[in-house]
Design a protein around this motif. Sequence first.
Motif, PDB file in Angstrom:
ATOM      1  N   PRO A 105      20.403  23.976  52.464  1.00 53.89           N
ATOM      2  CA  PRO A 105      21.263  24.238  51.306  1.00 53.89           C
ATOM      3  C   PRO A 105      22.744  24.290  51.661  1.00 53.89           C
ATOM      4  N   ASP A 106      23.061  24.505  52.945  1.00 56.57           N
ATOM      5  CA  ASP A 106      24.461  24.598  53.348  1.00 56.57           C
ATOM      6  C   ASP A 106      25.011  23.263  53.847  1.00 56.57           C
ATOM      7  N   VAL A 107      24.283  22.161  53.617  1.00 55.86           N
ATOM      8  CA  VAL A 107      24.755  20.855  54.080  1.00 55.86           C
ATOM      9  C   VAL A 107      26.112  20.547  53.439  1.00 55.86           C
ATOM     10  N   ASP A 108      27.022  20.016  54.235  1.00 63.51           N
ATOM     11  CA  ASP A 108      28.352  19.622  53.745  1.00 63.51           C
ATOM     12  C   ASP A 108      28.205  18.251  53.084  1.00 63.51           C
ATOM     13  N   VAL A 109      28.108  18.248  51.772  1.00 58.50           N
ATOM     14  CA  VAL A 109      27.794  17.013  51.037  1.00 58.50           C
ATOM     15  C   VAL A 109      28.849  15.936  51.243  1.00 58.50           C
ATOM     16  N   ARG A 110      30.111  16.317  51.123  1.00 57.96           N
ATOM     17  CA  ARG A 110      31.182  15.323  51.242  1.00 57.96           C
ATOM     18  C   ARG A 110      31.195  14.675  52.619  1.00 57.96           C
ATOM     19  N   THR A 111      31.154  15.493  53.654  1.00 57.77           N
ATOM     20  CA  THR A 111      31.192  14.964  55.017  1.00 57.77           C
ATOM     21  C   THR A 111      29.960  14.124  55.309  1.00 57.77           C
ATOM     22  N   THR A 112      28.804  14.583  54.850  1.00 54.65           N
ATOM     23  CA  THR A 112      27.570  13.850  55.092  1.00 54.65           C
ATOM     24  C   THR A 112      27.600  12.485  54.410  1.00 54.65           C
ATOM     25  N   ALA A 113      28.126  12.440  53.185  1.00 55.47           N
ATOM     26  CA  ALA A 113      28.234  11.159  52.475  1.00 55.47           C
ATOM     27  C   ALA A 113      29.164  10.203  53.218  1.00 55.47           C
ATOM     28  N   ILE A 114      30.262  10.725  53.763  1.00 50.32           N
ATOM     29  CA  ILE A 114      31.193   9.891  54.532  1.00 50.32           C
ATOM     30  C   ILE A 114      30.513   9.349  55.779  1.00 50.32           C
ATOM     31  N   ILE A 115      29.758  10.197  56.467  1.00 44.79           N
ATOM     32  CA  ILE A 115      29.046   9.779  57.680  1.00 44.79           C
ATOM     33  C   ILE A 115      28.022   8.691  57.354  1.00 44.79           C
ATOM     34  N   ILE A 116      27.277   8.888  56.272  1.00 41.08           N
ATOM     35  CA  ILE A 116      26.246   7.923  55.889  1.00 41.08           C
ATOM     36  C   ILE A 116      26.860   6.573  55.545  1.00 41.08           C
ATOM     37  N   ASN A 117      27.925   6.579  54.735  1.00 38.12           N
ATOM     38  CA  ASN A 117      28.558   5.318  54.360  1.00 38.12           C
ATOM     39  C   ASN A 117      29.169   4.617  55.571  1.00 38.12           C
ATOM     40  N   GLY A 118      29.750   5.409  56.478  1.00 38.02           N
ATOM     41  CA  GLY A 118      30.300   4.813  57.695  1.00 38.02           C
ATOM     42  C   GLY A 118      29.216   4.169  58.541  1.00 38.02           C
ATOM     43  N   ALA A 119      28.064   4.834  58.639  1.00 37.86           N
ATOM     44  CA  ALA A 119      26.952   4.287  59.412  1.00 37.86           C
ATOM     45  C   ALA A 119      26.414   3.013  58.760  1.00 37.86           C
ATOM     46  N   LEU A 120      26.299   3.017  57.438  1.00 33.69           N
ATOM     47  CA  LEU A 120      25.836   1.818  56.738  1.00 33.69           C
ATOM     48  C   LEU A 120      26.797   0.646  56.949  1.00 33.69           C
ATOM     49  N   ASP A 121      28.091   0.926  56.850  1.00 34.18           N
ATOM     50  CA  ASP A 121      29.090  -0.117  57.084  1.00 34.18           C
ATOM     51  C   ASP A 121      28.948  -0.695  58.483  1.00 34.18           C
ATOM     52  N   ALA A 122      28.712   0.180  59.463  1.00 37.30           N
ATOM     53  CA  ALA A 122      28.570  -0.276  60.848  1.00 37.30           C
ATOM     54  C   ALA A 122      27.320  -1.140  61.018  1.00 37.30           C
ATOM     55  N   ILE A 123      26.235  -0.757  60.353  1.00 36.33           N
ATOM     56  CA  ILE A 123      24.996  -1.539  60.430  1.00 36.33           C
ATOM     57  C   ILE A 123      25.212  -2.928  59.836  1.00 36.33           C
ATOM     58  N   VAL A 124      25.856  -2.987  58.674  1.00 37.75           N
ATOM     59  CA  VAL A 124      26.110  -4.272  58.020  1.00 37.75           C
ATOM     60  C   VAL A 124      27.044  -5.134  58.864  1.00 37.75           C
ATOM     61  N   THR A 125      28.114  -4.535  59.372  1.00 40.82           N
ATOM     62  CA  THR A 125      29.075  -5.282  60.192  1.00 40.82           C
ATOM     63  C   THR A 125      28.402  -5.855  61.437  1.00 40.82           C
ATOM     64  N   GLU A 126      27.560  -5.049  62.074  1.00 42.47           N
ATOM     65  CA  GLU A 126      26.869  -5.513  63.279  1.00 42.47           C
ATOM     66  C   GLU A 126      25.917  -6.653  62.956  1.00 42.47           C
ATOM     67  N   SER A 127      25.232  -6.565  61.822  1.00 40.08           N
ATOM     68  CA  SER A 127      24.282  -7.621  61.454  1.00 40.08           C
ATOM     69  C   SER A 127      25.003  -8.927  61.122  1.00 40.08           C
ATOM     70  N   LEU A 128      26.210  -8.837  60.563  1.00 35.67           N
ATOM     71  CA  LEU A 128      26.987 -10.045  60.283  1.00 35.67           C
ATOM     72  C   LEU A 128      27.481 -10.689  61.573  1.00 35.67           C
ATOM     73  N   ALA A 129      27.813  -9.853  62.555  1.00 35.32           N
ATOM     74  CA  ALA A 129      28.276 -10.374  63.843  1.00 35.32           C
ATOM     75  C   ALA A 129      27.115 -10.882  64.689  1.00 35.32           C
ATOM     76  N   ASP A 130      25.950 -10.245  64.546  1.00 37.76           N
ATOM     77  CA  ASP A 130      24.772 -10.604  65.337  1.00 37.76           C
ATOM     78  C   ASP A 130      23.555 -10.664  64.419  1.00 37.76           C
ATOM     79  N   PRO A 131      23.191 -11.851  63.937  1.00 42.26           N
ATOM     80  CA  PRO A 131      22.059 -11.980  63.013  1.00 42.26           C
ATOM     81  C   PRO A 131      20.736 -11.469  63.584  1.00 42.26           C
ATOM     82  N   ALA A 132      20.648 -11.330  64.905  1.00 41.39           N
ATOM     83  CA  ALA A 132      19.416 -10.833  65.517  1.00 41.39           C
ATOM     84  C   ALA A 132      19.327  -9.306  65.473  1.00 41.39           C
TER      85      ALA A 132
END
Length: 214
Positions: free
Chosen positions: A148-175
């Motif tokens: 219940p004490d999860v920091d929603v704003r920070t967690t959302a930023i972390i998640i979106n940053g991780a998703l962006d990194a996954i997408v960027t890596e897949s575009l650079a390396d299709p494998a």
Amino acid sequence: MPPTDAAKPLTLTEQARRAQLIGVTITLVAEHGYPGTSLARIAEAAGISKAAVLYHFPSKDAVVRAAYASVLDGVVAQVGAAVEGRDGAAALEAYLRSMAGYMREHPDHARMIIEALIADTGTPQGPGRHETVAALVTAAADAGDYRPDVDVRTTAIIINGALDAIVTESLADPAFDTAHAAEQLILMLSRSFGSQRKTHAGDSGRDSDHDHAA
């Protein structure tokens, strides 16, 4: 003058041509970026004149906005279907798997979104991913899956940053295995923010799978 919604409905031929121009624009922006996608290039790829393009769209920016909207419609439809009917952490996990999967299956769409974010295209951004992910994190906490004490704003930023990194890596390396990356992100979120009940349930499931494998 190009047809407008206020003037008259589009004919089937006009709808087909607009759809073609939107598809061509997505491909060109993905390949050449926004600056490298000109009206002349769009016309050439579609096999028509610039004047014909301008009959359907008043400017290059208008075509790009329509292409961007089409991409967003595709993302929302697939991700929305994946999340629908789920609640708590399961909804967030479905969102992450579906987003990573969609971007892997549609790399041109991923590049189109990136170009819209970095270029001044005039594309409407609408409610941001931050709000969407923050709402999913809040729902996971409300369901007792996250602390219940999860920091929603920070967690959302972390998640979106991780998703962006996954997408960027897949575009650079299709494998690059985006599905595995999404599962690792989900596991990290569960271990970092999951409630004691959720964490124990997850560990028990993994232990059971290990026992069966052994």
